[in-house]
Structures are given as structure tokens and as C-alpha cells.
Design an enzyme around this catalytic site. Structure first.
Site, mmCIF file in Angstrom:
data_model
loop_
_atom_site.group_PDB
_atom_site.id
_atom_site.type_symbol
_atom_site.label_atom_id
_atom_site.label_comp_id
_atom_site.label_asym_id
_atom_site.label_seq_id
_atom_site.Cartn_x
_atom_site.Cartn_y
_atom_site.Cartn_z
ATOM 1 N N ASP A 184 9.749 -8.338 1.065
ATOM 2 C CA ASP A 184 9.957 -7.806 -0.451
ATOM 3 C C ASP A 184 8.679 -6.984 -0.968
ATOM 4 O OD1 ASP A 184 12.388 -9.385 -0.481
ATOM 5 O OD2 ASP A 184 11.375 -11.138 -1.362
ATOM 6 N N LYS A 185 8.947 -6.085 -1.683
ATOM 7 C CA LYS A 185 8.035 -5.286 -2.339
ATOM 8 C C LYS A 185 6.639 -6.020 -2.539
ATOM 9 C CE LYS A 185 7.042 -1.880 -6.054
ATOM 10 N NZ LYS A 185 7.634 -1.168 -7.215
#
Length: 345
Positions: free
Chosen positions: A130-131
Site C-alpha cells: 500500500d502507498k
């Protein structure tokens, strides 16, 4: 294939070339005698008829990537914590997406040209983070390695360990969360939720490493499945959201007293079979905001790394069904063999 406008006004007219935004090269139209025919057009490209005109299109070409700046190259190469002939492992910073999207222009995939090194081709992504999750991200340097790693990720033989700071302290210090997940309606696919009725099976092993009274706990997480946002949803579902994860924990996910508001989830370690034999086993140091929180809460980083739990996880419903189908198939095959044997006698 199509252009926004066709300016052929008279029979026999030969419109000028049009660039098509979809990535197809030059397209030209010319009058056709036989509608709906398929013909070989210019330069032996395949052409077909569209509204009575032959549509000639050159081969689809890849859109050229913008050259990287010196700063981008430096950023990408500074992330490398392991490199060999088949693999690269990055320590991805929080805030950098793995791949691009509608509103995401800065991402690891866009920096891969800086990681070719002695090779002519760029490495390939084989999984993602995930970012806002930092940590170990594996890249494959060859096609063979990409297929090999992808097979091991899909077969769940790759092992991953995450460190997280969570709000509060789980009552059970070492547990297994089994809650099925699906996309939350109305979120545009951007958010997941627990859905025991229609969701996909998801399982997370967790272990409390240390606790700061009842305020927070430092936990180790091992995903046994790979659902989107699995660790974040699971920890929130048992009442202990990951610190800084407002998406799933709301305002309760933020601690006071100078603790960073960034998400405290870090891919600490990855272990996977190597295409050339042996194991690839890499750990990634936590980013500054997590290291500072560990120190602020008085946690000892030396306690975080323990041997992998290599015992096979309990079979999921999908695995059990697959085994049952295989058993039934084998049973039917044996019965057919018995019947043929009786017929021959």
C-alpha cells in the site's frame, strides 16, 4: 479503433491522417467498395472497414516514458537494500505508491528505469505494498525470476513479516484472525470491510511484541492470505487499529503526545525461494517515524525479530474444497477402472 472525427465529405475523398489517443499509430481512411470486408492495408497492416471506409492502423506502440531526473534516479537507487542477478529488494518509503493510478503520478513503477543497472531491461514488480506502508518490496530482474516469484506468491510459500503499532493492547497476545473480506459497497472499490457471508477468506497471524501500558502495542503481523488492506482491516476489526490508519480506524487511530500521524505499518521482512536455489531472506529497517515512535514508547527494537513460524497454516475453505474435488475425481477414476476391469472379464 476509432477517431473522434472523420472528415471524409465526398466519395473518393482520402482524409488526412489522424493520431488516435488510444496509442494506435497513424490512422487513415479511404473509400471502400465492399462494406464489412477485411483487407490488408498499407505496410501489410491489418485493416477493416468502418462506415464504408477502410481503416488502416499502424501497429500499437508503447507510449514512451519520460526520462527520469537525477533526483528520481537517486531516490530509486537509494531504496535498494539487496541486489543479485535475479532479484532486487527495495525498502519502499511510506507515501510512495507501488503503481500509478488516476490521481497517482509518483510511484515505484515509474522509477524502475533507474534500477536496470548492468541490464538493458528494467526489473518487474511481482507484488505490491500500500502507498502508506513502508518496507521490503521485491522486484524480479528477469522474466524467469518474475514467473518464479509470482508462482511462490500465489502459492503462499513466500513469507512476509510486518511490524505495526496499534492502538490499545489485544487481550490475546498471540492469535489468528480469520475474517472474510470484500469491497465495501459505495466506496468505489477503495475500501474493504469484513463480510463473513460473501467475502473472500482472509487470515492474519499476530503476536504482541511489547506494550506501552494500555495505550498502544507493538505487534508482528504475518498475513496467511493476501487480500487488499487485509492487515489494516483485521486489526481494526478486533478493536486495535494501526496507528495513523484513519481510513479504517477513524480518529481513534491517532495517538497524542507527539506521535506521528503517518501510518505505522512496515514490511519488515520477506523470505522466498530464490530462482537460483536457496532462500532470499531480507529485512528492511523501519522508517524514521516508526523508529521514533518505538523509541518514544520505550520499545526495544532487538525484540522484534523472531524465527518464522514455519508450521503450515490451517487449510482455508477454498483449499478444503479443492482437496475434496481432487479426492472425488480420483474416486470416480478408480471406479471407472474397476468397471472396465469387470467388463473385460
Amino acid at each position: 479503433m476509432g477517431a473522434r472525427a472523420v472528415d471524409a465529405k465526398l466519395p473518393g475523398a482520402r482524409p488526412a491522417r489522424h493520431d488516435v489517443e488510444t496509442g494506435v499509430g497513424d490512422v487513415l481512411l479511404e473509400p471502400a467498395v465492399q462494406p464489412n470486408a477485411v483487407v490488408i492495408g498499407l505496410n501489410n497492416e491489418l485493416a477493416h472497414l468502418c462506415f464504408g471506409f477502410v481503416v488502416h492502423g499502424s501497429a500499437r506502440t508503447k507510449r514512451e516514458r519520460e526520462p527520469l531526473t537525477d533526483e528520481q534516479i537517486e531516490l530509486a537507487q537509494a531504496m535498494v537494500i539487496h541486489r543479485d542477478a535475479q532479484a532486487i529488494v527495495l525498502n519502499k518509503p511510506a507515501g510512495l505508491a507501488t503503481q500509478g493510478g488516476t490521481r497517482t503520478h509518483e510511484h515505484v513503477d515509474g522509477l524502475l528505469d533507474a534500477l536496470s543497472f548492468e541490464r538493458e531491461d528494467r526489473p518487474k514488480l511481482v507484488h505490491r505494498l500500500d502507498k502508506d506502508t513502508s518496507g521490503a518490496l521485491l522486484l524480479a530482474r528477469t522474466g524467469r525470476a518474475a514467473a518464479f516469484f509470482s508462482r511462490h506468491f500465489s502459492g503462499r510459500s513466500a513469507k512476509k513479516v510486518y511490524w505495526a503499532l496499534v492502538v490499545g493492547v489485544p487481550e490475546i497476545a498471540d492469535g489468528l484472525i480469520e475474517l472474510s473480506l470484500s469491497k465495501q459497497p459505495g466506496s468505489g472499490g477503495e475500501k474493504m470491510h469484513v463480510d463473513e457471508e460473501n467475502g473472500q477468506p482472509a487470515r492474519t497471524r499476530y503476536r504482541v511484541i511489547e506494550r506501552a501500558g494500555n495505550r498502544a502495542a507493538w505487534v508482528e503481523l504475518q498475513p496467511h492470505t493476501g487480500r487488499t488492506h487485509q492487515l489494516r482491516v483485521h486489526m481494526s476489526a478486533i478493536g486495535h487499529p494501526i496507528v495513523g490508519d484513519g481510513k479504517y480506524g477513524g480518529q481513534e487511530a491517532f495517538l497524542t503526545g507527539g506521535v506521528s500521524r503517518k501510518m505505522h505499518l512496515h514490511a519488515r521482512r520477506i523470505r522466498i525461494d530464490h530462482p537460483d536455489g536457496g532462500k532470499l531472506d531480507i529485512t528492511a529497517d523501519p522508517p524514521a517515524h516508526i523508529a521514533e515512535t518505538l523509541e518514544m514508547l520505550g520499545f526495544d527494537p532487538a525484540l522484534g525479530d523472531v524465527p518464522f513460524d514455519d508450521s503450515p497454516p490451517p487449510a482455508t475453505r477454498e483449499v478444503k474444497k479443492a482437496r475434496a474435488r481432487a479426492h472425488a475425481k480420483q474416486f470416480r477414476k478408480e471406479r471407472r477402472g474397476e468397471r472396465r476391469g469387470r467388463g473385460e472379464r
